[in-house]
Design an enzyme around this catalytic site. Structure first.
Site, mmCIF file in Angstrom:
data_model
loop_
_atom_site.group_PDB
_atom_site.id
_atom_site.type_symbol
_atom_site.label_atom_id
_atom_site.label_comp_id
_atom_site.label_asym_id
_atom_site.label_seq_id
_atom_site.Cartn_x
_atom_site.Cartn_y
_atom_site.Cartn_z
ATOM 1 N N SER A 246 0.831 -1.206 0.000
ATOM 2 C CA SER A 246 0.000 0.000 0.000
ATOM 3 C C SER A 246 0.859 1.247 0.000
ATOM 4 O O SER A 246 0.419 2.306 -0.426
ATOM 5 C CB SER A 246 -0.847 0.089 1.257
ATOM 6 O OG SER A 246 -1.581 -1.045 1.459
ATOM 7 N N HIS B 63 -2.537 -3.541 -6.538
ATOM 8 C CA HIS B 63 -2.969 -3.103 -5.211
ATOM 9 C C HIS B 63 -4.472 -3.313 -5.042
ATOM 10 O O HIS B 63 -5.283 -2.534 -5.536
ATOM 11 C CB HIS B 63 -2.596 -1.619 -5.024
ATOM 12 C CG HIS B 63 -2.912 -1.095 -3.670
ATOM 13 N ND1 HIS B 63 -3.436 0.147 -3.445
ATOM 14 C CD2 HIS B 63 -2.778 -1.663 -2.443
ATOM 15 C CE1 HIS B 63 -3.615 0.325 -2.146
ATOM 16 N NE2 HIS B 63 -3.229 -0.757 -1.526
ATOM 17 N N GLU C 128 -5.719 -0.965 -8.080
ATOM 18 C CA GLU C 128 -4.736 -0.079 -8.711
ATOM 19 C C GLU C 128 -3.609 -0.932 -9.300
ATOM 20 O O GLU C 128 -3.070 -1.802 -8.604
ATOM 21 C CB GLU C 128 -4.166 0.901 -7.670
ATOM 22 C CG GLU C 128 -5.176 1.947 -7.217
ATOM 23 C CD GLU C 128 -4.639 2.871 -6.115
ATOM 24 O OE1 GLU C 128 -4.989 4.043 -6.103
ATOM 25 O OE2 GLU C 128 -3.867 2.394 -5.248
ATOM 26 N N ASN D 151 -5.031 5.888 -1.508
ATOM 27 C CA ASN D 151 -4.542 6.169 -0.153
ATOM 28 C C ASN D 151 -3.973 7.579 -0.042
ATOM 29 O O ASN D 151 -4.057 8.212 1.007
ATOM 30 C CB ASN D 151 -3.492 5.145 0.271
ATOM 31 C CG ASN D 151 -4.144 3.793 0.545
ATOM 32 O OD1 ASN D 151 -5.348 3.721 0.725
ATOM 33 N ND2 ASN D 151 -3.355 2.740 0.547
#
Ligand code: NAD
Length: 650
Positions: A419, A440, A452, A490
């Site tokens: 992440s 991801h 992702e 994120n």
């Protein structure tokens, strides 16, 4: 005279068999799926005109596309949604053709394989009979509500009459699909037929003379006009629970049109006007289109290699669930972890997933057999793709790669689910860094559609293509992003959550902060989200992404007390049975939601400017799908562009 000789049809093929049955095969030109465009409706009218002069013994509608019966109306024709007259005309046009089909004197039958969606289902409902080809991908849905509109081509009238009010309202208000088996149970189709016998079954059924199906029992009773007000009140209460701030109008419009206008949308022109003029429908259609754009990234290209065997290292929260999802989607998976118990736990969760998602016992078993525990890592040398999902630690990951790389087969891909770590740094010691990609996934894997796909500067085009196609094969939506801290999702969540925590530092209750964002349209408030993600993880992301700002004091204090949120039972909230215990929220100060959104919008814009994501639309898609950002707003950047300028007090 042959039927076909009399008409020039672009989207249909028409033939008559020796028994006089007309077979109308729908095969929309220049498209891989059938869509009900104005042109298709016009041709259908032409066919019905022709049958007025030469009525067939029966009419069977079927699709010439492998993908299914119909994928719904052509949403490109919804372009002028704010031009109310055009919308009414579009509705009237479809209703006219379908009402006419429903009234023809000869028997009609829709023979459905694959998707039968939206206007396609409304077409099938206008037939006297429906048969479902018994295969895994046959499904029926009225998903209009998800686009902020209503099934206006007769669906709101015909579906409740056919399967009863409760089941029909459930389908119309959620947009959820039902498979062939459930469709039969509901009475939506007359029967399921095996693929190889579909034509014989259809020919027999259309001439059977059987009376058309109607709802029975309680379902029928609750569709009776006198009882509708009761059903309306009950359903309205459920809608209020689901959408307390009334962000979505379409579900209430469906209920109203069914309850007060017998499902006839054109009899509620004011409601239609209000709905189609609102931004919500336009924005939900925008989000749908963006999803289609992401889906296109997942279509295999000539450069991509098909992944048939995945080896997953790390059977924790993410790795275990990624492995299970891959097995569910037909891929052979070997699952490795240094801790055998984690593999056993992951198998247990996988089992539950397969039981939930797969109907046939034999297929559940097959999925389970595809998921192979492999503590020694024998799968490494055979896999087309290795997904690393071990603990978030640079040295541990690099050490693992050094061990994996010499054993990988030539051309195989190495993917990390990291992440927060830089892919470029992770791959610095690899012999072939061009085959290291980020894939991801988000938590929970089974629910989150977005994935992702993270590219470094050295990633080979073939590896990129393979990774994107792999995500597509998993029926997820791949978003290509560049290797930058926090990637897209994120990176935008962190400053938003940190701002919410600063509000707590200033004395606001977490409940009040979270409530402000739920009123705004978020599915969950930022502090409850931080507790769910884990405050240690939020802290790490915050440190990485906060820039010059210091971290909020309340976050540091929770960490000092080892209160990490949901997983430790305490964070911003006390957690009981997986739920946050909340007090009644106070009244949020005015402008609170805009204050919290501002850093998210700013970061989204920055990620576009820095090329982390290719354009503003894709950024909006990623933020909506990855964070739940109010879909009816069309995404943070779209909202910002279309927002009325703030009114400043003098
Ligand atoms: P986790 O702690 O639940 O699982 C990690 C697993 O890796 C453990 O079972 C551990 O035994 C195993 N492991 C550690 N080192 C190993 C090694 N050398 N060989 C084999 N097994 C090893 O962690 P997680 O939450 O699943 O996170 C895994 C990765 O996914 C991390 O990179 C994290 O950043 C990322 N991620 C996590 C989330 C999330 O919400 N948890 C979301 C997206 C991405």
């Amino acid at each position: 005279m042959n039927d076909a000789d009399t008409m020039a049809l672009r989207h249909f093929r028409l033939s008559r068999d020796s028994a006089g049955i007309a077979w109308l095969e729908i095969d929309c030109a220049e498209s891989s799926v059938n869509r009900l465009s104005g042109e298709v409706l016009a041709e259908l009218t032409q066919v019905l005109d022709h049958f007025d002069h030469r009525p067939p013994a029966g009419l069977i509608l079927l699709s010439g596309k492998a993908s299914g019966f119909f994928a719904g109306a052509d949403i490109n024709e919804f372009g002028a949604l704010d031009q109310v007259d055009l919308v009414q005309e579009l509705i009237a046009r479809g209703c006219k053709v379908f009402d006419r089909l429903a009234a023809v004197p000869y028997p009609t039958l829709a023979l459905v394989h694959g998707h039968c969606v939206g206007g396609g289902l409304e077409l099938a409902l206008a037939c006297r009979y429906r048969l479902a080809v018994d295969q895994a991908d046959t499904s029926f849905a009225l998903p209009e509500v998800m686009l902020g509109i209503v099934p206006a081509w007769g669906g709101m009238h015909r579906l409740p009459a056919l399967i009863g009010a409760p089941a029909a309202l459930d389908m119309m208000l959620t947009g959820r699909a039902v498979d062939a088996r459930k469709a039969q149970r509901l009475g939506l189709v007359d029967a399921r037929v095996p693929l190889r016998l579909k034509r014989q079954a259809a020919a027999q059924h259309v001439r059977s003379g059987k009376p058309p199906r109607r709802a029975r029992g309680l379902g029928r009773l609750l569709n009776a006009r006198v009882l509708r007000p009761i059903m309306m009140r009950q359903t309205a209460r459920k809608l209020d629970e689901r959408d307390p701030y009334q962000h979505y109008m379409a579900p209430r419009a469906i209920l109203e049109i069914w309850g007060r206008h017998d499902g006839e949308a054109l009899e509620a022109p004011d409601l239609l006007r209000e709905m189609t003029r609102s931004d919500t429908a336009r924005n939900l259609i925008r989000v749908f289109r963006l999803q289609e754009r992401l889906k296109a990234f997942g279509r295999p290209t000539t450069e991509a290699t098909e992944v048939q065997h995945v080896h997953v290292v790390g059977a924790g929260t993410m790795g275990g669930d990624i492995a299970a999802w891959c097995a569910l989607k037909g891929i052979r998976v070997t699952l490795q972890d240094q801790d055998r118990e984690r593999i056993a736990d992951a198998q247990g969760r996988a089992h539950a997933l397969f039981i939930r998602r797969i109907k046939e016992k034999r297929e559940q078993r097959a999925a389970f057999d595809r998921l192979i525990p492999d503590p020694e890592g024998y799968g490494v040398s055979q896999a087309d793709l290795i997904i690393e999902a071990i603990t978030e630690n640079l040295e541990a990951k690099q050490g693992l790669y050094a061990n994996l790389e010499p054993r990988m087969k030539p051309g195989a891909l190495l993917a990390s689910n990291t992440s927060s770590l830089s892919l470029q740094v992770l791959g610095a010691q690899l012999r072939e860094p061009q085959r290291l990609v980020g894939i991801h996934f988000f938590n929970p894997v089974a629910r989150m559609q977005l994935v992702e796909v993270v590219e470094t500067d050295v990633l080979s085009p073939a590896a990129r293509a393979t990774a994107l196609a792999f995500v597509g094969k998993l029926s997820k939506l791949p978003l290509p992003v560049k290797d930058a801290p926090g990637f897209l999702v994120n990176a935008v969540l962190a400053p938003y959550m940190l701002e919410a925590m600063r509000c707590v530092d200033e004395g606001l209750a977490p409940e009040t902060v979270d409530e402000a964002m739920k009123v705004f349209g978020m599915p969950m408030g930022p502090l409850e989200l931080a507790d769910t993600v884990g405050l240690d993880i939020a802290h790490a992301a915050g440190q990485q992404l906060a820039g010059a700002h210091s971290l909020p004091k309340c976050l540091e204090a929770h960490l000092a007390r080892r209160e990490l949120g949901r997983k430790t039972g305490r964070g911003f909230y006390v957690w009981k049975d997986g739920k946050a215990v909340k007090k009644t929220p106070g009244t949020p100060p005015s402008g609170l939601s805009e204050r919290l959104i501002a850093p998210l919008v700013e970061r989204t814009r920055a990620q576009v400017e820095h090329g982390v994501v290719a354009d503003a639309d894709l950024a909006d898609a990623g933020v909506v799908l990855g964070t739940g950002f109010a879909p009816f707003s069309g995404g943070p950047l779209h909202r910002e562009r279309h927002r009325a300028p703030p009114v400043h007090p003098i």
